[in-house]
Design an enzyme around this catalytic site. Structure first.
Site, PDB file in Angstrom:
ATOM      1  CD  GLU A 170     -10.298   2.711  -9.804  1.00 14.65           C
ATOM      2  OE1 GLU A 170     -10.629   3.460 -10.724  1.00 14.65           O
ATOM      3  OE2 GLU A 170      -9.378   2.977  -9.015  1.00 14.65           O
TER       4      GLU A 170
ATOM      5  CB  CYS B 210      -3.874  -4.910  -6.866  1.00 16.96           C
ATOM      6  SG  CYS B 210      -4.183  -3.764  -5.510  1.00 16.96           S
TER       7      CYS B 210
ATOM      8  CB  CYS C 294     -11.081   2.807   3.398  1.00 18.48           C
ATOM      9  SG  CYS C 294     -10.198   2.107   4.826  1.00 18.48           S
TER      10      CYS C 294
ATOM     11  CB  CYS D  74      -4.418   6.393   5.803  1.00 23.28           C
ATOM     12  SG  CYS D  74      -4.605   4.873   6.773  1.00 23.28           S
TER      13      CYS D  74
ATOM     14  CB  CYS E  60      -5.165   6.554   1.609  1.00 22.27           C
ATOM     15  SG  CYS E  60      -6.143   5.297   0.752  1.00 22.27           S
TER      16      CYS E  60
ATOM     17  CB  SER F  81      -0.037   0.101   5.779  1.00 22.75           C
ATOM     18  OG  SER F  81      -0.448  -0.570   4.606  1.00 22.75           O
ATOM     19  CG  LEU F  82       5.733   0.376  10.149  1.00 20.15           C
ATOM     20  CD1 LEU F  82       4.802  -0.349  11.097  1.00 20.15           C
ATOM     21  CD2 LEU F  82       7.074  -0.345  10.089  1.00 20.15           C
TER      22      LEU F  82
ATOM     23  CB  CYS G   1       0.008   2.233  -4.234  1.00 22.13           C
ATOM     24  SG  CYS G   1       0.817   0.736  -4.562  1.00 22.13           S
TER      25      CYS G   1
HETATM   26  N1  SAH Z   1      -6.172  -0.827   3.690  1.00 25.53           N
HETATM   27  C1  SAH Z   1      -5.027  -1.634   3.444  1.00 25.53           C
HETATM   28  C2  SAH Z   1      -4.871  -2.057   2.001  1.00 25.53           C
HETATM   29  C3  SAH Z   1      -5.160  -1.027   0.941  1.00 25.53           C
HETATM   30  S1  SAH Z   1      -4.036   0.291   0.773  1.00 25.53           S
HETATM   31  C4  SAH Z   1      -3.779  -0.943   3.942  1.00 25.53           C
HETATM   32  O1  SAH Z   1      -3.835   0.223   4.281  1.00 25.53           O
HETATM   33  O2  SAH Z   1      -2.752  -1.609   4.028  1.00 25.53           O
HETATM   34  C5  SAH Z   1      -2.609  -0.473   0.008  1.00 25.53           C
HETATM   35  C6  SAH Z   1      -1.301   0.290   0.248  1.00 25.53           C
HETATM   36  O3  SAH Z   1      -1.263   1.529  -0.504  1.00 25.53           O
HETATM   37  C7  SAH Z   1      -1.125   0.683   1.707  1.00 25.53           C
HETATM   38  O4  SAH Z   1       0.184   0.416   2.154  1.00 25.53           O
HETATM   39  C8  SAH Z   1      -1.374   2.164   1.647  1.00 25.53           C
HETATM   40  O5  SAH Z   1      -0.842   2.811   2.740  1.00 25.53           O
HETATM   41  C9  SAH Z   1      -0.783   2.561   0.331  1.00 25.53           C
HETATM   42  N2  SAH Z   1      -1.212   3.868  -0.143  1.00 25.53           N
HETATM   43  C10 SAH Z   1      -2.385   4.471   0.112  1.00 25.53           C
HETATM   44  N3  SAH Z   1      -2.432   5.672  -0.513  1.00 25.53           N
HETATM   45  C11 SAH Z   1      -1.253   5.818  -1.161  1.00 25.53           C
HETATM   46  C12 SAH Z   1      -0.720   6.854  -2.006  1.00 25.53           C
HETATM   47  N4  SAH Z   1      -1.416   7.935  -2.291  1.00 25.53           N
HETATM   48  N5  SAH Z   1       0.497   6.659  -2.527  1.00 25.53           N
HETATM   49  C13 SAH Z   1       1.189   5.526  -2.259  1.00 25.53           C
HETATM   50  N6  SAH Z   1       0.743   4.521  -1.478  1.00 25.53           N
HETATM   51  C14 SAH Z   1      -0.481   4.677  -0.934  1.00 25.53           C
HETATM   52 FE1  SF4 Z   2      -8.032   2.557   4.235  1.00 23.80          FE
HETATM   53 FE2  SF4 Z   2      -5.670   1.438   3.598  1.00 23.80          FE
HETATM   54 FE3  SF4 Z   2      -6.399   3.813   2.542  1.00 23.80          FE
HETATM   55 FE4  SF4 Z   2      -5.769   3.639   5.134  1.00 23.80          FE
HETATM   56  S1  SF4 Z   2      -4.383   3.279   3.370  1.00 23.80           S
HETATM   57  S2  SF4 Z   2      -7.533   4.744   4.283  1.00 23.80           S
HETATM   58  S3  SF4 Z   2      -6.575   1.631   5.658  1.00 23.80           S
HETATM   59  S4  SF4 Z   2      -7.393   1.849   2.198  1.00 23.80           S
END
Ligand code: SAH
Ligand code: SF4
Length: 364
Positions: free
Chosen positions: A91, A104, A111, A115, A118, A218-219, A338
């Site tokens: 997407e 975006c 991936c 995480c 996510c 992404s912290l 996000c």
């Molecule tokens: N892989 C990269 C970029 C894609 S994710 C990364 O992790 O930075 C983009 C952002 O969305 C990241 O900061 C991620 O942690 C956040 N994200 C992922 N799942 C989410 C969710 N369910 N709600 C809010 N933010 C989320």
């Molecule tokens: Fe991958 Fe980013 Fe999602 Fe983590 S937050 S699983 S690095 S897409």
């Protein structure tokens, strides 16, 4: 063999044209037709000699991935579902704002980094997107948004924050970045292109040398114990290493701060004490914080932090001297917020992370 010209940046296209016995300026002309004018049909490239057009017709295509659905949210956010073959779809999301339009985009089908919060991570990993599939999202969005004739710039910013980890698909991501920055293609400034990473430390260093653009990290946690659980790559590259890489990045970055993304998970990482711990953690890194209220998806055990908790957490960071914004949840009526980007991915990983991430050592 037929090549897809969307897979090449200026250097690659020039080399390919040379192999075909053509002059470098022809590559530049074609780059402008393809990316600035959004033209895929060689016959429409009217300033090319007929002989060159015939050659291109035989040896090349301009083949963006197909848009299989295009939904517009009540708030104007627009989500494109992009078919990348073999049952996989990714997407991209266009977010219009007063001063800018941000696209975006995704860099991988799925991936591998898994995480905890996510939905892309929960799908597992299928494969890296090609350059043509990454830049093709911009090509298609420009076309859909009616901005292909160079007279209007609808997309002013690009963020690599869709599905996948850009730095785990490094070569293709950097080639696509070259096209975003190239005046003969999309002509965006480095400050308006942002790579978001979960923290692949050695690759952050490579990006700094090869193609420094704005960096978001992404912290999500103020200490290693919690980050190890939420962002498993932290077990390999813990916070002190990550923050040191951020400081090194700033020596070459087009902006003088790192953006830290912090997804707010109720009762997990959103307390006052954790905000203060965060302030101490990032003390030596010029940064801004972007708080992202968690976006739920089916099967997730997490809840979104309440709005007043997000506000209080942000206040503590602000009082500590850090510019902090809270990301508006846009497009959630069409699952475009996000972490809600799911596309559709055939999971081939079975969680064997070490096979996919070259920098990951096997811990099993
Ligand atoms: N892989 C990269 C970029 C894609 S994710 C990364 O992790 O930075 C983009 C952002 O969305 C990241 O900061 C991620 O942690 C956040 N994200 C992922 N799942 C989410 C969710 N369910 N709600 C809010 N933010 C989320
Ligand atoms: Fe991958 Fe980013 Fe999602 Fe983590 S937050 S699983 S690095 S897409």
């Amino acid at each position: 063999m037929t090549v897809n010209l969307l897979d090449y940046d200026a250097a690659g296209l020039t080399a390919w044209f040379a192999e075909q016995g053509e002059k470098p300026f022809r590559a530049k002309q074609v780059l402008r037709w393809v990316h600035r004018s959004g033209v895929a049909d060689f016959n429409a490239m009217t300033d090319l000699a007929k002989s060159l057009r015939d050659k291109l017709l035989q040896r090349a295509v301009v083949a963006p991935p197909a848009v299989v659905s295009d939904k517009i949210s009540d708030d104007g956010t627009r989500k494109f579902l992009i078919d990348v073959g073999n049952g996989n779809a990714v997407e991209s999301v266009f977010i219009p704002e007063d001063e800018r339009g941000t696209l975006c985009i995704s860099t991988q089908a799925g991936c591998a980094l898994d995480c905890a919060f996510c939905s892309t991570g929960k799908q597992g990993f299928n494969r890296n997107l090609t350059v043509g599939e990454i830049i093709g999202q911009l090509w298609q969005a420009n076309k859909a948004l009616g901005a292909v004739h160079g007279n209007e710039r609808v997309i002013s910013n690009v963020v690599l924050m869709g599905m996948g980890e850009p730095l785990a698909n490094y070569e293709n991501t950097v080639t696509a970045l070259h096209l975003m920055l190239d005046d003969n293609a999309y002509g965006l400034s480095r400050r308006r292109v942002t790579v978001s990473t979960s923290g692949l430390v050695p690759v952050i260093d490579r990006l700094r040398e090869d193609c420094p653009v704005a960096l978001a990290v992404s912290l999500h946690a103020p200490n290693d114990a919690l980050r190890d659980q939420l962002v498993p790559i932290n077990q390999k590259y813990p916070l002190q290493q990550l923050l040191a890489a951020c400081q090194r990045y700033l020596t070459k970055a087009p902006r003088d701060f790192i953006t830290f993304e912090y997804t707010m998970l109720a009762g997990v990482n959103d307390s006052d004490a954790q905000a203060r711990e965060l302030l101490a953690l990032v003390r030596d890194v010029p940064c801004k914080f972007n708080l992202i209220p968690f976006n739920p998806f089916p099967g997730s055990p997490f809840r979104r932090s309440p709005a007043d908790r997000v506000r209080r957490f942000g206040e503590i960071l602000l009082q500590g001297g850090i510019v902090t914004t809270t990301r508006k949840t846009r497009g959630d009526d069409i699952d475009a917020a996000c972490g809600q980007l799911a596309g559709q991915v055939q999971d081939k990983t079975r969680r064997r992370l070490e096979r996919i991430i070259p920098v990951q050592e096997s811990s099993e």
